[in-house]
Scaffold this motif. Sequence first.
Motif, PDB file in Angstrom:
ATOM      1  N   GLN A 285       0.833  -1.219   0.000  1.00  0.00           N
ATOM      2  CA  GLN A 285       0.000   0.000   0.000  1.00  0.00           C
ATOM      3  C   GLN A 285       0.862   1.261   0.000  1.00  0.00           C
ATOM      4  O   GLN A 285       1.903   1.290   0.653  1.00  0.00           O
ATOM      5  N   VAL A 286       0.410   2.274  -0.702  1.00  0.00           N
ATOM      6  CA  VAL A 286       1.065   3.571  -0.674  1.00  0.00           C
ATOM      7  C   VAL A 286       0.621   4.289   0.609  1.00  0.00           C
ATOM      8  O   VAL A 286      -0.565   4.287   0.917  1.00  0.00           O
TER       9      VAL A 286
ATOM     10  N   GLU B 297       0.049   9.542  -5.001  1.00  0.00           N
ATOM     11  CA  GLU B 297      -0.829   8.921  -5.999  1.00  0.00           C
ATOM     12  C   GLU B 297      -0.047   8.179  -7.069  1.00  0.00           C
ATOM     13  O   GLU B 297       0.960   8.668  -7.572  1.00  0.00           O
TER      14      GLU B 297
ATOM     15  N   CYS C 298      -6.131   6.973 -11.220  1.00  0.00           N
ATOM     16  CA  CYS C 298      -5.453   6.677  -9.948  1.00  0.00           C
ATOM     17  C   CYS C 298      -5.670   5.200  -9.609  1.00  0.00           C
ATOM     18  O   CYS C 298      -6.809   4.728  -9.547  1.00  0.00           O
TER      19      CYS C 298
ATOM     20  N   ASN D  60      -4.271   3.618  -6.870  1.00  0.00           N
ATOM     21  CA  ASN D  60      -3.892   3.330  -5.470  1.00  0.00           C
ATOM     22  C   ASN D  60      -4.709   2.184  -4.864  1.00  0.00           C
ATOM     23  O   ASN D  60      -4.186   1.351  -4.146  1.00  0.00           O
TER      24      ASN D  60
END
Length: 365
Positions: free
Chosen positions: A55-56, A60, A67, A69
Amino acid sequence: MSSLQLRNINKTYPNHIEAIKDFNLELGDKEFLILVGPSGCGKTTVLRMIAGLEQVTSGELILDGQCINELEPKDRNLSMVFQSNALFPHMTVFDNIAFGLKYKGYTQQQISEEVFRVAKILELENQLKRKPGELSGGQNQRVSIGRAIVRNPKILLMDEPLSSLDAKLRVQMRVEISKLHKRLENTIVYVTHDQTEALTLGTRVVVMKDGLIQQVGTPKEIYQNPSNLFVAGFIGNYPMNFLDAEVKSDGISIFLTVNQSRIQLIKEQENVLRNYVGKKITIGIRPEALFINDNNLTECNKLIGTVSLYELIGAEAYLYVDCNGNTITIRVNASDEIQTNKKIDLHFESASLHMFDKDTEERIG
Ligand code: ATP
């Protein structure tokens, strides 16, 4: 066409390690982008975030304007090749390559066509009935590349794919991956800690340290104009030599002194050093930019030292020379027979000098 942007990406692991700090990068279509840097600098973390395996924390990831994400890894249309090839040992090469397609609703006919297409590209046509245990390391790594490219991913992610191979095979596979990129014309993001791999494979190279981008550029730019002391020292088979130099002026020109030796400068160098007169800077000289000054050609741009070690590497050799407490490495021809303990004069061209600010470690010129 595919484009990927990483905008202000940060990654902090649950153990509070800040692995990636404000990472910004735009990846063009068909690019072969290399992430290179020492162990622990965050290369794999960047790749795993692009793949969706990590996970970030903030920022973005934009793939083709969208996006991604929150998108599941399987929905990102990206493929990843890992360090260890992670093939299924009980399956044939054909089944290993076909694996990802079975769950995508392909018919048996389509699967066969796709596997044969990829096997041809990777020259694996004659190995399709074999199992991984019956193949060489290089062939197995080609199978795992086949498994990744058979799905026609928008972007191919490769995490140190050659690091488990022996030195000779690594060179062979490097050439094959380069040819593969030309044939497939897809976008590749490739992680390595090996600067030779980075310079030979990449169309663009991102040098990283401690989760931060140090420089982005073509291999030539990175080698010829390293943006700071770290990049200058990290890139190059034999590291750049660094020395302290004093910036002086005689009222007519600006010059440097290193161990009482005068170094003349070209006009551009004089211009950038105007504000440094009276201060110390760090100069860098690559081993191939130093020559033995047998004929006492000039008194300028000269270092005097004693050979402490001679290292022969096939067609070329490297000398380690003690110069006033600094060890300077210089490349010479293998045919130059140079005795250790010999006193020698080293010469270099002013234009080959790299200059860095002593405090910020950034390139001055
Ligand atoms: P290497 O070349 O050794 O594989 P790398 O440049 O790929 O290193 P990463 O694996 O991305 O570096 O690790 C970056 C930093 O994040 C390191 O300090 C590492 O210890 C830490 N790290 C990586 N994975 C995790 C994790 N799952 N949990 C906590 N910390 C992690």
